[in-house]
Design a protein around this motif. Structure first.
Motif, PDB file in Angstrom:
ATOM      1  N   ASP A  27       0.787  -0.919   0.079  1.00  0.00           N
ATOM      2  CA  ASP A  27      -0.185  -0.376   0.380  1.00  0.00           C
ATOM      3  C   ASP A  27       1.073   1.387   0.134  1.00  0.00           C
ATOM      4  N   ASP A  28       1.656   1.410   0.832  1.00  0.00           N
ATOM      5  CA  ASP A  28       2.708   2.445   0.362  1.00  0.00           C
ATOM      6  C   ASP A  28       3.371   2.731  -0.522  1.00  0.00           C
ATOM      7  N   PHE A  29       4.271   1.713  -1.118  1.00  0.00           N
ATOM      8  CA  PHE A  29       4.686   1.915  -2.462  1.00  0.00           C
ATOM      9  C   PHE A  29       3.361   2.519  -3.017  1.00  0.00           C
ATOM     10  N   VAL A  30       2.316   1.458  -3.648  1.00  0.00           N
ATOM     11  CA  VAL A  30       1.642   2.373  -4.601  1.00  0.00           C
ATOM     12  C   VAL A  30       1.263   4.051  -4.400  1.00  0.00           C
ATOM     13  N   ASP A  31       1.573   3.521  -3.091  1.00  0.00           N
ATOM     14  CA  ASP A  31       1.866   5.981  -2.469  1.00  0.00           C
ATOM     15  C   ASP A  31       2.150   6.592  -3.309  1.00  0.00           C
ATOM     16  N   LEU A  32       3.493   6.028  -3.384  1.00  0.00           N
ATOM     17  CA  LEU A  32       4.951   6.669  -3.956  1.00  0.00           C
ATOM     18  C   LEU A  32       4.424   7.225  -5.001  1.00  0.00           C
ATOM     19  N   PHE A  33       3.443   6.766  -5.680  1.00  0.00           N
ATOM     20  CA  PHE A  33       3.248   7.221  -7.404  1.00  0.00           C
ATOM     21  C   PHE A  33       2.087   8.570  -7.917  1.00  0.00           C
ATOM     22  N   THR A  34       1.438   9.165  -6.652  1.00  0.00           N
ATOM     23  CA  THR A  34       0.770   9.332  -6.571  1.00  0.00           C
ATOM     24  C   THR A  34       1.030  10.551  -5.522  1.00  0.00           C
ATOM     25  N   GLU A  35       0.324  11.760  -6.074  1.00  0.00           N
ATOM     26  CA  GLU A  35       1.157  12.941  -4.695  1.00  0.00           C
ATOM     27  C   GLU A  35      -1.222  12.696  -4.375  1.00  0.00           C
ATOM     28  N   ALA A  36      -2.051  12.070  -4.568  1.00  0.00           N
ATOM     29  CA  ALA A  36      -3.256  12.217  -3.744  1.00  0.00           C
ATOM     30  C   ALA A  36      -2.994  11.739  -2.631  1.00  0.00           C
ATOM     31  N   ARG A  37      -4.294  11.720  -1.424  1.00  0.00           N
ATOM     32  CA  ARG A  37      -4.390  11.334  -0.082  1.00  0.00           C
ATOM     33  C   ARG A  37      -3.889  10.041  -0.178  1.00  0.00           C
ATOM     34  N   PRO A  38      -3.186   9.548   1.289  1.00  0.00           N
ATOM     35  CA  PRO A  38      -2.802   8.357   1.616  1.00  0.00           C
ATOM     36  C   PRO A  38      -4.394   7.361   1.102  1.00  0.00           C
ATOM     37  N   ARG A  39      -3.592   6.202   0.060  1.00  0.00           N
ATOM     38  CA  ARG A  39      -4.367   5.009   0.105  1.00  0.00           C
ATOM     39  C   ARG A  39      -5.723   5.167  -1.086  1.00  0.00           C
ATOM     40  N   SER A  40      -5.745   6.681  -1.022  1.00  0.00           N
ATOM     41  CA  SER A  40      -7.675   7.758  -1.478  1.00  0.00           C
ATOM     42  C   SER A  40      -7.765   7.356  -3.306  1.00  0.00           C
ATOM     43  N   MET A  41      -6.152   6.808  -3.759  1.00  0.00           N
ATOM     44  CA  MET A  41      -6.580   6.592  -4.839  1.00  0.00           C
ATOM     45  C   MET A  41      -5.935   4.747  -5.711  1.00  0.00           C
ATOM     46  N   LEU A 287       9.424  17.381 -10.496  1.00  0.00           N
ATOM     47  CA  LEU A 287       8.429  16.706 -10.719  1.00  0.00           C
ATOM     48  C   LEU A 287       7.606  16.244 -11.639  1.00  0.00           C
ATOM     49  N   ALA A 288       7.461  17.256 -12.238  1.00  0.00           N
ATOM     50  CA  ALA A 288       7.008  17.306 -14.378  1.00  0.00           C
ATOM     51  C   ALA A 288       7.480  16.183 -14.983  1.00  0.00           C
ATOM     52  N   PRO A 289       9.558  16.133 -14.957  1.00  0.00           N
ATOM     53  CA  PRO A 289       9.629  14.458 -15.248  1.00  0.00           C
ATOM     54  C   PRO A 289       9.021  13.717 -15.178  1.00  0.00           C
ATOM     55  N   VAL A 290       8.603  12.984 -13.589  1.00  0.00           N
ATOM     56  CA  VAL A 290       7.935  11.410 -13.661  1.00  0.00           C
ATOM     57  C   VAL A 290       6.853  11.841 -13.688  1.00  0.00           C
ATOM     58  N   PHE A 291       6.220  12.270 -13.195  1.00  0.00           N
ATOM     59  CA  PHE A 291       4.542  11.820 -13.172  1.00  0.00           C
ATOM     60  C   PHE A 291       3.830  12.990 -14.908  1.00  0.00           C
ATOM     61  N   LEU A 292       4.653  13.456 -15.850  1.00  0.00           N
ATOM     62  CA  LEU A 292       3.955  13.249 -16.909  1.00  0.00           C
ATOM     63  C   LEU A 292       5.306  12.610 -18.084  1.00  0.00           C
ATOM     64  N   GLY A 326      17.103   7.781  -8.745  1.00  0.00           N
ATOM     65  CA  GLY A 326      17.664   6.449 -10.002  1.00  0.00           C
ATOM     66  C   GLY A 326      17.396   7.150 -11.023  1.00  0.00           C
ATOM     67  N   LEU A 327      15.578   6.459 -11.296  1.00  0.00           N
ATOM     68  CA  LEU A 327      14.902   6.848 -12.045  1.00  0.00           C
ATOM     69  C   LEU A 327      14.462   8.156 -12.729  1.00  0.00           C
ATOM     70  N   CYS A 328      14.424   9.175 -11.392  1.00  0.00           N
ATOM     71  CA  CYS A 328      14.121  10.537 -12.191  1.00  0.00           C
ATOM     72  C   CYS A 328      15.479  11.311 -12.310  1.00  0.00           C
ATOM     73  N   ALA A 329      16.435  10.592 -12.100  1.00  0.00           N
ATOM     74  CA  ALA A 329      17.891  11.179 -13.132  1.00  0.00           C
ATOM     75  C   ALA A 329      17.765  10.562 -14.253  1.00  0.00           C
ATOM     76  N   GLU A 330      17.657   9.082 -14.519  1.00  0.00           N
ATOM     77  CA  GLU A 330      17.813   8.334 -16.005  1.00  0.00           C
ATOM     78  C   GLU A 330      16.978   8.860 -16.719  1.00  0.00           C
ATOM     79  N   TRP A 331      15.568   9.265 -16.338  1.00  0.00           N
ATOM     80  CA  TRP A 331      14.222   9.841 -16.993  1.00  0.00           C
ATOM     81  C   TRP A 331      14.176  11.374 -17.989  1.00  0.00           C
ATOM     82  N   THR A 332      14.806  12.282 -16.742  1.00  0.00           N
ATOM     83  CA  THR A 332      14.874  13.122 -16.643  1.00  0.00           C
ATOM     84  C   THR A 332      16.000  13.848 -17.484  1.00  0.00           C
ATOM     85  N   ARG A 333      17.398  13.024 -18.115  1.00  0.00           N
ATOM     86  CA  ARG A 333      18.005  12.998 -19.170  1.00  0.00           C
ATOM     87  C   ARG A 333      17.757  12.501 -20.194  1.00  0.00           C
TER      88      ARG A 333
END
Ligand SMILES: [Zn+2]
Length: 374
Positions: A27-41, A287-292, A326-333
Motif C-alpha cells: 500500500d505504501d509502495f503504491v502511494d509513492l506514485f501519486t500525490e493523492a491523499r494516502p490510499r485514496s487513489m 516533479l513534472a518529469p516523473v508524473f508526465l 535513480g529513475l528520475c535522473a535517468e528519465w529526465t536526462r
C-alpha cells in the motif's frame, strides 16, 4: 540524438529516504506514485504512466516479474547495499534535501552514511515557525526567535524553502505589524485550544516569508518556493508564480534569488516568462518529469525556448526509496536530451551547445546558485 546519459546530476529539490527504505508495504509502495491523499487513489494508481513505467524499470533492474509483490520481495533481499549502486549508476553527485517531508524520515546524517553523494540541507521555514508556536511566546519574541533560527540555519544549509503556496498563496505582500501580531495570536489560540499548529493565517505567513527574504538577502542563500501542482491541499490558482510580481518588483528583495519549484506546472509558460524577465527568478524542473513521463518533452521544449538555460535546474522531488532518485535522473536526462534534440534539429542550438545546456541544467547551475563545492 542528443545523449546526456553520461552527465551527472545535482538533485536541487528532493526529500529524505524512509527510515527503513527496504521494507515497504504494498500500500505504501503504491502511494509513492501519486500525490493523492494516502490510499485514496489505490484503485487507479496502477493505471498511471508513472507507476507502470517505474514498475517495469524496477523489475528489469531486479531481474524479476513486473508485479508489486515480486519487486518488493526482491528489493527486500537486496537491502542497503543497493542504495550505493542505485546512486552511483544514477550519476547523482549531490542532493539538496527538504527535510519538511516526509514526517517520519531517515536523518540526513544517516543518509550521508549510506549514500555515495553529498547531502545538503534545505530549511523549510513554516516547519520552523510551527515548532516555535509551541513555545507560546508573545508575537515580538516569536518573530525574533524565528529570525534567529533562520540566521543560525543559514550557516549550515544551502537554501531555504517556503510552502506558502499551499497555505495562503503566492500573492505575498507587506502587512502592518499589528495585523501580523493579531494573526499570530489567532494561530496560538487555536493551538492552545487543542487545535493544530498548522499555520494558515495570511498576514502571519506573508510576514514570515518577508523575514526569510531578509535573511536570504543578508546571507546570499536562495529561497525555494513551492509553485504549481502538488497534493490536493493545493489551491492551484494561488500557486501560480505570476502572483509573485509584487515581491519581484520590491527593491528590497531585488538581490534575493528565488527558485520556483516543480516547473510551476501547469504554469510552466508563466515560469519560463518570469525567468526570462526577472534576473532573480530560477526554475526547478522537478516533479513534472516523473508524473508526465515522456509527455514532459513538450513543456521542456517551451521552457528551453524562452527561459535562459542558465536559470533552469534539475530536481526530482522524490523521497522515500533510493530507486526513485535513480529513475528520475535517468528519465529526465532522456527527456531533456529529446527536447534539446528537437531544438538542435531546427537550428535552435548546435549539438555542442545542447550538451553544454544539458550540463548546465543537470548540475552546473545548482553548483553556482547554491555555492556548492564543485
Ligand atoms: Zn518537494
Amino acid at each position: 540524438m542528443i545523449d546526456l546519459s553520461d552527465l551527472s546530476v545535482v538533485d536541487g529539490h528532493c526529500h529524505p529516504l524512509l527510515p527503513d527504505p527496504w521494507n515497504v508495504s504494498a500500500d505504501d509502495f503504491v502511494d509513492l506514485f501519486t500525490e493523492a491523499r494516502p490510499r485514496s487513489m489505490a484503485a487507479h494508481v496502477s493505471s498511471t504512466g508513472y507507476f507502470r513505467r517505474a514498475l517495469r524499470a524496477l523489475a528489469r533492474r531486479l531481474d524479476t516479474e513486473a508485479t508489486i509483490e515480486a519487486v518488493l520481495e526482491r528489493r527486500r533481499q537486496d537491502g542497503g547495499e543497493a542504495a550505493r549502486r542505485v546512486f552511483a549508476e544514477g550519476r547523482i553527485d549531490a542532493l539538496l534535501t527538504d527535510t519538511g517531508y516526509p514526517p517520519h524520515a531517515m536523518s540526513l546524517d544517516a543518509m550521508r552514511g549510506i549514500l555515495p553523494c553529498a547531502i545538503h540541507e534545505i530549511f523549510r521555514i513554516e516547519t520552523c515557525a510551527e515548532r516555535l508556536l509551541g513555545r507560546g511566546l508573545a508575537y515580538e519574541a516569536f518573530a525574533d526567535a524565528f529570525e534567529d533560527e533562520l540566521r543560525a540555519a543559514a550557516r549550515r544549509v544551502v537554501g531555504f524553502k517556503s510552502i506558502i503556496a499551499y497555505r495562503s498563496g503566492l500573492a505575498i505582500r507587506p502587512w502592518p505589524p499589528a495585523e501580523a501580531a493579531a494573526a499570530y495570536r489567532n494561530a496560538l489560540g487555536r493551538l492552545q485550544a487543542g487545535g493544530s499548529a498548522r499555520l494558515i493565517d495570511k498576514p502571519l505567513l506573508d510576514t514570515l516569508v518577508e523575514i526569510a527574504l531578509h535573511v536570504c538577502r543578508d546571507t546570499g542563500r536562495p529561497l525555494q518556493l513551492h509553485s504549481g501542482f502538488g497534493d490536493p491541499d493545493i489551491d492551484l490558482p494561488h500557486a501560480n508564480p505570476a502572483l509573485l510580481r509584487p515581491v519581484l518588483e520590491d527593491p528590497r528583495w531585488a538581490s534575493v534569488r528565488l527558485v520556483i519549484l516543480h516547473m510551476s506546472y501547469p504554469y510552466f509558460r508563466d515560469a519560463a516568462f518570469m525567468a526570462s524577465v526577472w534576473p532573480q527568478i530560477f526554475v526547478d524542473l522537478s516533479l513534472a518529469p516523473v508524473f508526465l513521463g515522456p509527455g514532459v518533452v513538450g513543456p521542456l521544449v517551451e521552457m528551453l525556448s524562452l527561459a535562459p538555460s542558465s536559470k533552469l535546474l534539475y530536481g526530482s522531488d522524490v523521497s522515500a526509496v533510493p530507486e526513485l532518485f535513480g529513475l528520475c535522473a535517468e528519465w529526465t536526462r532522456a527527456s531533456l536530451g529529446e527536447a534539446l534534440e528537437f531544438l538542435s534539429a531546427r537550428d535552435g542550438c548546435t549539438s555542442a551547445e545542447a550538451r553544454e545546456i544539458g550540463r548546465q541544467i543537470l548540475s552546473r547551475n545548482a553548483i553556482e546558485l547554491y555555492s556548492l563545492p564543485a
